[in-house]
Design a protein around this motif. Structure first.
Motif, PDB file in Angstrom:
ATOM      1  N   THR A 127       0.797  -1.221   0.000  1.00  0.00           N
ATOM      2  CA  THR A 127       0.000   0.000   0.000  1.00  0.00           C
ATOM      3  C   THR A 127       0.832   1.276   0.000  1.00  0.00           C
ATOM      4  O   THR A 127       0.278   2.368  -0.004  1.00  0.00           O
ATOM      5  CB  THR A 127      -0.935   0.027   1.223  1.00  0.00           C
ATOM      6  OG1 THR A 127      -0.146   0.011   2.418  1.00  0.00           O
ATOM      7  CG2 THR A 127      -1.882  -1.165   1.213  1.00  0.00           C
ATOM      8  N   ASP A 128       2.142   1.140  -0.003  1.00  0.00           N
ATOM      9  CA  ASP A 128       3.032   2.300   0.064  1.00  0.00           C
ATOM     10  C   ASP A 128       3.499   2.670  -1.343  1.00  0.00           C
ATOM     11  O   ASP A 128       3.952   1.801  -2.096  1.00  0.00           O
ATOM     12  CB  ASP A 128       4.235   1.966   0.948  1.00  0.00           C
ATOM     13  CG  ASP A 128       5.100   3.175   1.247  1.00  0.00           C
ATOM     14  OD1 ASP A 128       5.826   3.152   2.262  1.00  0.00           O
ATOM     15  OD2 ASP A 128       5.061   4.156   0.478  1.00  0.00           O
ATOM     16  N   THR A 129       3.412   3.944  -1.696  1.00  0.00           N
ATOM     17  CA  THR A 129       3.834   4.373  -3.034  1.00  0.00           C
ATOM     18  C   THR A 129       5.282   3.992  -3.320  1.00  0.00           C
ATOM     19  O   THR A 129       5.622   3.659  -4.456  1.00  0.00           O
ATOM     20  CB  THR A 129       3.686   5.895  -3.191  1.00  0.00           C
ATOM     21  OG1 THR A 129       4.440   6.550  -2.160  1.00  0.00           O
ATOM     22  CG2 THR A 129       2.244   6.336  -3.091  1.00  0.00           C
ATOM     23  N   ALA A 130       6.128   4.002  -2.298  1.00  0.00           N
ATOM     24  CA  ALA A 130       7.551   3.736  -2.492  1.00  0.00           C
ATOM     25  C   ALA A 130       7.829   2.283  -2.877  1.00  0.00           C
ATOM     26  O   ALA A 130       8.926   1.963  -3.351  1.00  0.00           O
ATOM     27  CB  ALA A 130       8.329   4.091  -1.232  1.00  0.00           C
ATOM     28  N   GLN A 131       6.846   1.414  -2.693  1.00  0.00           N
ATOM     29  CA  GLN A 131       7.045  -0.003  -2.994  1.00  0.00           C
ATOM     30  C   GLN A 131       6.817  -0.336  -4.467  1.00  0.00           C
ATOM     31  O   GLN A 131       7.119  -1.442  -4.895  1.00  0.00           O
ATOM     32  CB  GLN A 131       6.099  -0.845  -2.130  1.00  0.00           C
ATOM     33  CG  GLN A 131       6.398  -0.751  -0.641  1.00  0.00           C
ATOM     34  CD  GLN A 131       5.355  -1.452   0.187  1.00  0.00           C
ATOM     35  OE1 GLN A 131       4.161  -1.166   0.104  1.00  0.00           O
ATOM     36  NE2 GLN A 131       5.784  -2.383   1.026  1.00  0.00           N
ATOM     37  N   TYR A 132       6.306   0.610  -5.227  1.00  0.00           N
ATOM     38  CA  TYR A 132       5.914   0.310  -6.602  1.00  0.00           C
ATOM     39  C   TYR A 132       6.982   0.698  -7.607  1.00  0.00           C
ATOM     40  O   TYR A 132       7.650   1.715  -7.474  1.00  0.00           O
ATOM     41  CB  TYR A 132       4.563   0.971  -6.915  1.00  0.00           C
ATOM     42  CG  TYR A 132       3.454   0.174  -6.267  1.00  0.00           C
ATOM     43  CD1 TYR A 132       3.115   0.374  -4.938  1.00  0.00           C
ATOM     44  CD2 TYR A 132       2.799  -0.839  -6.976  1.00  0.00           C
ATOM     45  CE1 TYR A 132       2.144  -0.412  -4.324  1.00  0.00           C
ATOM     46  CE2 TYR A 132       1.831  -1.619  -6.375  1.00  0.00           C
ATOM     47  CZ  TYR A 132       1.519  -1.406  -5.049  1.00  0.00           C
ATOM     48  OH  TYR A 132       0.570  -2.193  -4.444  1.00  0.00           O
ATOM     49  N   ASP A 133       7.116  -0.163  -8.646  1.00  0.00           N
ATOM     50  CA  ASP A 133       8.193  -0.029  -9.622  1.00  0.00           C
ATOM     51  C   ASP A 133       7.796   0.775 -10.847  1.00  0.00           C
ATOM     52  O   ASP A 133       8.651   1.370 -11.501  1.00  0.00           O
ATOM     53  CB  ASP A 133       8.627  -1.430 -10.119  1.00  0.00           C
ATOM     54  CG  ASP A 133       8.872  -2.399  -8.991  1.00  0.00           C
ATOM     55  OD1 ASP A 133       8.303  -3.512  -9.032  1.00  0.00           O
ATOM     56  OD2 ASP A 133       9.631  -2.045  -8.067  1.00  0.00           O
ATOM     57  N   ALA A 134       6.520   0.719 -11.198  1.00  0.00           N
ATOM     58  CA  ALA A 134       6.078   1.353 -12.435  1.00  0.00           C
ATOM     59  C   ALA A 134       4.763   2.076 -12.199  1.00  0.00           C
ATOM     60  O   ALA A 134       3.912   1.594 -11.442  1.00  0.00           O
ATOM     61  CB  ALA A 134       5.912   0.305 -13.540  1.00  0.00           C
ATOM     62  N   TRP A 135       4.611   3.206 -12.899  1.00  0.00           N
ATOM     63  CA  TRP A 135       3.417   4.047 -12.743  1.00  0.00           C
ATOM     64  C   TRP A 135       2.899   4.472 -14.099  1.00  0.00           C
ATOM     65  O   TRP A 135       3.678   4.686 -15.030  1.00  0.00           O
ATOM     66  CB  TRP A 135       3.767   5.305 -11.944  1.00  0.00           C
ATOM     67  CG  TRP A 135       4.110   5.041 -10.528  1.00  0.00           C
ATOM     68  CD1 TRP A 135       5.328   4.657 -10.027  1.00  0.00           C
ATOM     69  CD2 TRP A 135       3.233   5.121  -9.402  1.00  0.00           C
ATOM     70  NE1 TRP A 135       5.263   4.496  -8.668  1.00  0.00           N
ATOM     71  CE2 TRP A 135       3.984   4.780  -8.249  1.00  0.00           C
ATOM     72  CE3 TRP A 135       1.886   5.450  -9.247  1.00  0.00           C
ATOM     73  CZ2 TRP A 135       3.429   4.760  -6.962  1.00  0.00           C
ATOM     74  CZ3 TRP A 135       1.328   5.438  -7.970  1.00  0.00           C
ATOM     75  CH2 TRP A 135       2.097   5.092  -6.839  1.00  0.00           C
ATOM     76  N   GLY A 136       1.581   4.626 -14.164  1.00  0.00           N
ATOM     77  CA  GLY A 136       0.985   5.235 -15.346  1.00  0.00           C
ATOM     78  C   GLY A 136       0.997   6.746 -15.226  1.00  0.00           C
ATOM     79  O   GLY A 136       1.450   7.309 -14.229  1.00  0.00           O
ATOM     80  N   GLN A 137       0.458   7.408 -16.261  1.00  0.00           N
ATOM     81  CA  GLN A 137       0.481   8.870 -16.308  1.00  0.00           C
ATOM     82  C   GLN A 137      -0.704   9.484 -15.575  1.00  0.00           C
ATOM     83  O   GLN A 137      -0.710  10.687 -15.309  1.00  0.00           O
ATOM     84  CB  GLN A 137       0.505   9.348 -17.763  1.00  0.00           C
ATOM     85  CG  GLN A 137      -0.853   9.429 -18.457  1.00  0.00           C
ATOM     86  CD  GLN A 137      -1.489   8.064 -18.713  1.00  0.00           C
ATOM     87  OE1 GLN A 137      -0.838   7.028 -18.642  1.00  0.00           O
ATOM     88  NE2 GLN A 137      -2.778   8.064 -19.037  1.00  0.00           N
ATOM     89  N   GLY A 138      -1.704   8.676 -15.254  1.00  0.00           N
ATOM     90  CA  GLY A 138      -2.860   9.151 -14.509  1.00  0.00           C
ATOM     91  C   GLY A 138      -4.048   9.473 -15.395  1.00  0.00           C
ATOM     92  O   GLY A 138      -3.897   9.793 -16.577  1.00  0.00           O
ATOM     93  N   THR A 139      -5.233   9.391 -14.806  1.00  0.00           N
ATOM     94  CA  THR A 139      -6.463   9.772 -15.483  1.00  0.00           C
ATOM     95  C   THR A 139      -7.299  10.589 -14.501  1.00  0.00           C
ATOM     96  O   THR A 139      -7.431  10.233 -13.329  1.00  0.00           O
ATOM     97  CB  THR A 139      -7.231   8.529 -15.999  1.00  0.00           C
ATOM     98  OG1 THR A 139      -8.367   8.944 -16.758  1.00  0.00           O
ATOM     99  CG2 THR A 139      -7.696   7.624 -14.876  1.00  0.00           C
ATOM    100  N   GLN A 140      -7.852  11.702 -14.987  1.00  0.00           N
ATOM    101  CA  GLN A 140      -8.557  12.642 -14.128  1.00  0.00           C
ATOM    102  C   GLN A 140      -9.996  12.188 -13.886  1.00  0.00           C
ATOM    103  O   GLN A 140     -10.715  11.851 -14.833  1.00  0.00           O
ATOM    104  CB  GLN A 140      -8.565  14.027 -14.765  1.00  0.00           C
ATOM    105  CG  GLN A 140      -9.355  15.080 -13.993  1.00  0.00           C
ATOM    106  CD  GLN A 140      -8.632  15.575 -12.766  1.00  0.00           C
ATOM    107  OE1 GLN A 140      -7.523  16.095 -12.850  1.00  0.00           O
ATOM    108  NE2 GLN A 140      -9.256  15.423 -11.600  1.00  0.00           N
ATOM    109  N   VAL A 141     -10.397  12.207 -12.635  1.00  0.00           N
ATOM    110  CA  VAL A 141     -11.788  11.946 -12.252  1.00  0.00           C
ATOM    111  C   VAL A 141     -12.312  13.188 -11.532  1.00  0.00           C
ATOM    112  O   VAL A 141     -11.688  13.658 -10.576  1.00  0.00           O
ATOM    113  CB  VAL A 141     -11.904  10.719 -11.335  1.00  0.00           C
ATOM    114  CG1 VAL A 141     -13.315  10.589 -10.769  1.00  0.00           C
ATOM    115  CG2 VAL A 141     -11.507   9.455 -12.099  1.00  0.00           C
TER     116      VAL A 141
END
Length: 127
Positions: free
Chosen positions: A109-123
């Motif tokens: 659940t920690d952002t620092a644990q993740y290796d890859a991210w998308g660019q995001g989508t606005q809601v």
């Protein structure tokens, strides 16, 4: 490294629904725990939901529990976030994240644990 692209965001009235998608390329989603995070204007990125790579474990932030459902379809190399009963406080940019792991049922659940991210989508949820 897996490349992630989110879609499905948009403008919806309070009480409405949206379904976000996160499509992966470059590598398969097998052996990746997957998560959704969000960042509201002026706030830190926060955890929303996670699913283990086996699909057997899910966990949700208290603020979305009972309203959001995360699922994965590895054959499609895609994860989803079904968002129901949306509230104005759900307004944010939603990000998909992937973490390679050997542990099929472990969630992160920690952002620092993740290796890859998308660019995001606005809601945006209007009141």
């Amino acid at each position: 490294q897996v490349h992630l692209v989110e879609s499905g965001g948009g403008l919806v009235q309070a009480g409405g629904s949206l379904k976000l998608s996160c499509a992966a390329s470059g590598r398969t989603l097998g052996q990746h725990a997957m998560a959704w995070f969000r960042r509201a204007p002026g706030q830190e990125r926060e955890f929303v939901a996670v699913i283990s790579w086996s699909g057997g474990s899910t966990y949700y932030a208290e603020s979305v529990k009972g309203r959001f459902t995360m699922s994965r379809h590895d054959a499609e190399n895609t994860v989803y976030l079904q968002m129901n009963s949306l509230k104005p406080e759900d307004t944010a940019v939603y990000y998909c994240a992937a973490k390679e792991t050997f542990w099929g049922h472990t969630i992160y659940t920690d952002t620092a644990q993740y290796d890859a991210w998308g660019q995001g989508t606005q809601v945006i949820v209007s009141s």
